[in-house]
Motif scaffolding. Structure first.
Motif, short mmCIF file in Angstrom:
data_model
loop_
_atom_site.label_atom_id
_atom_site.label_comp_id
_atom_site.label_asym_id
_atom_site.label_seq_id
_atom_site.Cartn_x
_atom_site.Cartn_y
_atom_site.Cartn_z
N GLY A 9 -82.37 -28.60 -46.65
CA GLY A 9 -82.75 -27.52 -45.75
C GLY A 9 -84.20 -27.08 -45.90
N PHE A 10 -84.97 -27.76 -46.77
CA PHE A 10 -86.38 -27.40 -46.99
C PHE A 10 -87.31 -28.47 -46.42
CE2 PHE A 10 -84.26 -25.07 -50.43
CZ PHE A 10 -84.83 -23.81 -50.28
N ASP A 11 -88.27 -28.02 -45.62
CA ASP A 11 -89.32 -28.91 -45.13
C ASP A 11 -90.51 -28.76 -46.08
OD1 ASP A 11 -91.27 -30.34 -43.87
OD2 ASP A 11 -91.24 -29.20 -41.99
N ILE A 12 -90.68 -29.74 -46.95
CA ILE A 12 -91.75 -29.65 -47.95
C ILE A 12 -92.98 -30.46 -47.56
CG2 ILE A 12 -90.06 -29.28 -49.80
CD1 ILE A 12 -90.58 -32.18 -50.69
N GLY B 170 -97.58 -26.36 -56.31
CA GLY B 170 -96.95 -25.13 -56.77
C GLY B 170 -95.76 -24.74 -55.92
N GLN B 171 -95.89 -24.88 -54.61
CA GLN B 171 -94.78 -24.53 -53.71
C GLN B 171 -93.59 -25.47 -53.93
OE1 GLN B 171 -97.25 -24.91 -50.18
NE2 GLN B 171 -97.06 -22.71 -49.76
N ILE B 172 -93.87 -26.75 -54.12
CA ILE B 172 -92.78 -27.71 -54.33
C ILE B 172 -92.10 -27.44 -55.67
CG2 ILE B 172 -92.23 -30.16 -54.66
CD1 ILE B 172 -94.46 -30.79 -52.66
N ARG B 173 -92.88 -27.05 -56.67
CA ARG B 173 -92.29 -26.71 -57.98
C ARG B 173 -91.34 -25.52 -57.82
NH1 ARG B 173 -93.81 -28.39 -62.80
NH2 ARG B 173 -95.80 -29.17 -61.98
N SER B 174 -91.71 -24.57 -56.98
CA SER B 174 -90.85 -23.42 -56.72
C SER B 174 -89.55 -23.84 -56.02
CB SER B 174 -91.59 -22.40 -55.85
OG SER B 174 -90.74 -21.33 -55.51
N CYS C 99 -88.14 -26.73 -56.36
CA CYS C 99 -87.33 -27.39 -57.39
C CYS C 99 -86.48 -26.36 -58.15
CB CYS C 99 -88.22 -28.16 -58.36
SG CYS C 99 -88.95 -29.66 -57.68
N LYS C 100 -87.09 -25.24 -58.48
CA LYS C 100 -86.37 -24.19 -59.20
C LYS C 100 -85.23 -23.65 -58.34
CE LYS C 100 -90.28 -22.83 -62.12
NZ LYS C 100 -91.24 -21.76 -62.47
N GLN C 101 -85.51 -23.44 -57.04
CA GLN C 101 -84.46 -22.94 -56.15
C GLN C 101 -83.30 -23.92 -56.03
OE1 GLN C 101 -85.76 -21.00 -52.40
NE2 GLN C 101 -87.85 -21.33 -53.14
N LEU C 102 -83.62 -25.21 -56.07
CA LEU C 102 -82.60 -26.24 -55.93
C LEU C 102 -81.97 -26.62 -57.26
CD1 LEU C 102 -84.43 -28.63 -53.41
CD2 LEU C 102 -82.48 -27.12 -52.91
N LEU D 56 -92.54 -34.51 -58.59
CA LEU D 56 -91.64 -33.43 -58.17
C LEU D 56 -90.83 -33.83 -56.94
CD1 LEU D 56 -94.08 -30.38 -58.56
CD2 LEU D 56 -92.24 -31.05 -60.13
N ILE D 57 -91.52 -34.45 -55.98
CA ILE D 57 -90.83 -34.90 -54.77
C ILE D 57 -89.79 -35.96 -55.12
CG2 ILE D 57 -91.14 -36.08 -52.55
CD1 ILE D 57 -93.95 -34.78 -52.45
N ASP D 58 -90.16 -36.85 -56.01
CA ASP D 58 -89.25 -37.91 -56.44
C ASP D 58 -88.01 -37.31 -57.09
OD1 ASP D 58 -88.56 -40.62 -56.72
OD2 ASP D 58 -89.27 -40.63 -58.79
N GLU D 59 -88.19 -36.26 -57.89
CA GLU D 59 -87.05 -35.62 -58.55
C GLU D 59 -86.12 -34.96 -57.53
OE1 GLU D 59 -86.11 -35.63 -61.81
OE2 GLU D 59 -87.69 -37.14 -62.05
N ILE D 60 -86.71 -34.31 -56.51
CA ILE D 60 -85.88 -33.68 -55.47
C ILE D 60 -85.06 -34.74 -54.74
CG2 ILE D 60 -85.90 -32.44 -53.28
CD1 ILE D 60 -88.39 -30.95 -54.28
N PHE D 61 -85.73 -35.82 -54.33
CA PHE D 61 -85.02 -36.86 -53.59
C PHE D 61 -83.93 -37.49 -54.45
CE2 PHE D 61 -84.32 -41.22 -52.24
CZ PHE D 61 -84.00 -41.03 -50.91
N GLY D 62 -84.26 -37.81 -55.70
CA GLY D 62 -83.28 -38.45 -56.57
C GLY D 62 -82.08 -37.56 -56.85
#
Length: 515
Positions: free
Chosen positions: A339-342, A348-352, A354-357, A370-376
């Motif tokens: 639900g997030f368009d990154i 810094g925003q993507i790190r935030s 990550c914390k929310q997710l 960071l993007i790789d961690e979200i996708f994985g």
């Protein structure tokens, strides 16, 4: 040297070995044995009409079971192609005074697991089973260690050995007692042969590149480090062969490929082994769009060659390798599943996000990681059917050409199947100035503590400065692809000898010591 502890069975088998030698029977004779037939061929081709073709068959194999019928025995031997029943009569294999040898050798000194050679003729028993009537029997190898007992009845296997510790550590025994394991590795070879055939038909050149490298390049991964004694410098086991293959493109080859053993000093789980097989190929004057179509063609052919169908079972799922495959950008995939368009966010925003997710990250990770961690964590497992995840952010792809139409992105795809990455491909970066800047950014990540960041490879940069044509390249995880096509849930099940913690042997003090 200390004597290992022996079980009662092992002691008994050694006593039988000694008795054979006393009797003048060589338990480990010279290797030449005139095999002219195999179990599967006899069972597939024998008939009463063709029995004249089977009057002198010679097989060799391992005794898997014996039924004592007094002056005769039924036994089953297993050769490289399967199993077949033997019918052995004392009067056929021994004559005169030698008849006592039958009772001594066959009934008392041979065991399940021993390897024998037999001559005889094929026939059909009263129960309808194609068998071999033995006229001559030769001991070829005495087995000193008993096999685990596996029971079979009515075509089904019972008490099969499933303990991974035993199966992976003693793969040789696993292959003997679990026939399906052998079939998995036969399919693995079919897979590699199919891919090689696909590439050779298109005039690709198979090459070899160094396993020992002074700079571990071509992938973001932690390397194994060793020492080159003659040069007195540290060397690394390769994490990828990409940069060497691209050097060959610079040198004038239009299409090169290599099946390479790569090594990454990282974790082990059901889809990761520190030593693994990768297929990489690079093609001049092509891009990642062409590579997607070629990948579809290659995998469709491989599925057909290995399993005879483009649909394969994977657990309780059916996966279709029929082209075309779905395509979706990595940003759209993340948006769809979180639900997030990154796509326009900074580090810094993507790190935030990550914390929310609740995605676990640390300060050493840059934007790409960071993007790789979200996708994985949040997306990867959703892609069961073959799907190309395309158009990655430039921060994730230090060796990839910038997208021709989309600012901040590169022309890259990863192929996801059954929730795992199977292939990774680029339109290759061939601008040496841009490549140097990307490498320098990797150094900055390394200085932040990222132990998977890439080194600067000055020789590769020098090669690019001579001029590399527009090129597309791809790397396939052969082990993971084999898992898919053989319906195996663990990478260890498609590796003959997966890495394991060394065994502690009785009497062993330190590695390499002799007591």
């Amino acid at each position: 040297m200390s004597t290992p502890h022996l079980s009662e069975q092992e002691k008994l088998r050694r006593e039988k070995l000694a008795e054979l030698i006393i009797m003048g029977i060589e338990p480990y004779p010279a290797p030449l044995y005139p095999v002219n037939s195999y179990s599967a061929d006899i069972k597939q081709n024998y008939s009463e009409e063709k029995k004249e073709e089977f009057v002198d068959v010679c097989l060799a194999g391992r005794i898997m079971s014996v039924r004592d019928m007094g002056k005769a025995n039924f036994a089953v031997i297993q050769d490289s192609k399967g199993k077949i029943q033997l019918y052995i009569r004392r009067d056929d294999i021994c004559t005169g005074e030698d008849k006592s040898l039958y009772d001594i050798v066959w009934k008392k000194l041979l065991d399940i697991g021993d390897i024998i050679g037999i001559r005889g003729f094929a026939f059909i028993t009263k129960s309808g089973e194609i068998s071999v009537h033995v006229k001559e029997l030769t001991v070829l190898s005495k087995s000193l260690r008993p096999l685990p007992i596996v029971k079979e009845a009515e075509g089904q296997t019972f008490d099969a050995v499933t303990d991974p510790e035993f199966r992976y550590r003693q793969r040789y025994a696993d292959l003997i007692i679990n026939p399906s394991v052998k079939e998995t590795f036969v399919k693995r070879t079919k897979l590699i042969n199919s891919i090689r055939e696909f590439l050779n038909e298109r005039n690709a050149l198979e090459v070899d590149t160094p396993v020992l490298q002074s700079i571990p390049g071509g992938a973001a991964a932690r390397p194994f480090i060793t020492h080159h004694n003659a040069l007195d410098v540290p060397f690394y086991l390769r994490v990828a062969n990409e940069l060497y293959l691209k050097r060959l493109i610079v040198g004038g080859f239009d299409w090169v490929y290599e099946f390479s053993r790569n090594f990454r000093n990282e974790g082990m789980d059901r889809t990761h082994n520190p030593e693994f097989t990768i297929l990489e190929f690079y093609v001049a004057y092509k891009d990642y769009l062409w590579m997607m179509e070629t990948t579809e063609q290659l995998l469709e052919k491989a599925a057909m060659d290995v399993n005879g169908s483009t649909e394969v079972a994977s657990g309780n799922k059916t996966i279709s390798f029929k082209a075309p495959f779905k395509r979706i950008s990595i940003y759209d995939a993340i948006n769809e599943h979180t639900g997030f368009d990154i796509s326009r966010m900074n580090e810094g925003q993507i790190r935030s996000i990550c914390k929310q997710l609740h995605v676990s990250v640390d300060e050493k990770m840059g934007k790409g990681k960071l993007i790789d961690e979200i996708f994985g964590s949040k997306c990867e497992h959703h892609y069961i059917q073959p799907t190309f995840i395309i158009d990655y952010p430039v921060e994730m792809s230090p060796l990839t050409k910038k997208h021709r139409d989309k600012q901040g992105l590169v022309e890259r795809f990863e192929l996801m199947i059954n929730g795992k990455e199977i292939a990774n491909a680029y339109t290759e970066l061939n601008d040496p100035v841009d490549q140097r800047e990307r490498f320098e950014e990797q150094v900055r990540l390394m200085e932040r503590g990222d132990d998977e960041a890439m080194f600067i490879d000055n020789d590769f940069l020098r090669a690019l400065e001579y001029g590399m044509p527009p090129t597309s390249g791809i790397g396939f995880g052969v082990d993971r692809l084999c898992m898919l096509l053989t319906n195996q849930a663990s990478i260890q099940d498609v590796l003959f000898f997966p890495q394991m913690r060394p065994e502690k042997w009785e009497g062993e003090q330190t590695q390499g010591s002799v007591s």
